[in-house]
Write a protein that holds these residues in place. Structure first.
Motif, short mmCIF file in Angstrom:
data_model
loop_
_atom_site.label_atom_id
_atom_site.label_comp_id
_atom_site.label_asym_id
_atom_site.label_seq_id
_atom_site.Cartn_x
_atom_site.Cartn_y
_atom_site.Cartn_z
N PHE A 10 1.90 2.73 -1.02
CA PHE A 10 2.05 3.43 -2.14
C PHE A 10 3.02 2.72 -3.09
CE2 PHE A 10 3.87 6.62 -4.61
CZ PHE A 10 2.88 7.20 -5.41
N GLY A 11 4.00 2.21 -2.43
CA GLY A 11 5.03 1.41 -3.57
C GLY A 11 4.41 0.23 -4.02
N GLY A 12 3.97 -0.53 -3.14
CA GLY A 12 3.14 -1.64 -3.62
C GLY A 12 2.21 -1.47 -4.70
N PHE A 13 1.21 -0.47 -4.47
CA PHE A 13 0.32 0.00 -5.44
C PHE A 13 0.98 0.29 -6.75
CE2 PHE A 13 -1.91 3.50 -7.43
CZ PHE A 13 -3.20 2.56 -7.60
N MET A 14 1.88 1.17 -6.71
CA MET A 14 2.61 1.59 -7.92
C MET A 14 3.35 0.57 -8.75
SD MET A 14 1.90 4.88 -8.32
CE MET A 14 2.96 5.27 -9.41
N VAL A 15 3.83 -0.33 -8.01
CA VAL A 15 4.40 -1.45 -8.61
C VAL A 15 3.12 -2.42 -9.49
CG1 VAL A 15 5.53 -4.17 -8.16
CG2 VAL A 15 6.53 -1.97 -7.50
#
Length: 63
Positions: A10-15
């Motif tokens: 999720f963090g990677g997707f948001m970045v």
């Protein structure tokens, strides 16, 4: 999928999403990257992660 893997994904997707929005819509979307980075940074020290709480309520398994 475990909660830790879900939070990382999720963090990677948001970045990536914020970079795309910054590039195509407005430079102010870079603040989303700052927000995500700050949350990841503070969770490494405090152990509190709002996304992990949400994923646990959605039924993801603890690691």
């Amino acid at each position: 999928m475990t909660i830790n893997k879900a939070v990382t994904a999720f963090g990677g997707f948001m970045v990536l999403l914020s970079v795309l929005l910054t590039w195509t819509v407005s430079p102010y979307w870079a603040w989303l990257t700052v927000f995500v980075g700050f949350n990841l940074f503070q969770s490494s020290f405090t152990g509190f992660c709002p996304a992990a709480l949400i994923f646990s309520k959605l039924g993801f398994k603890p690691s």
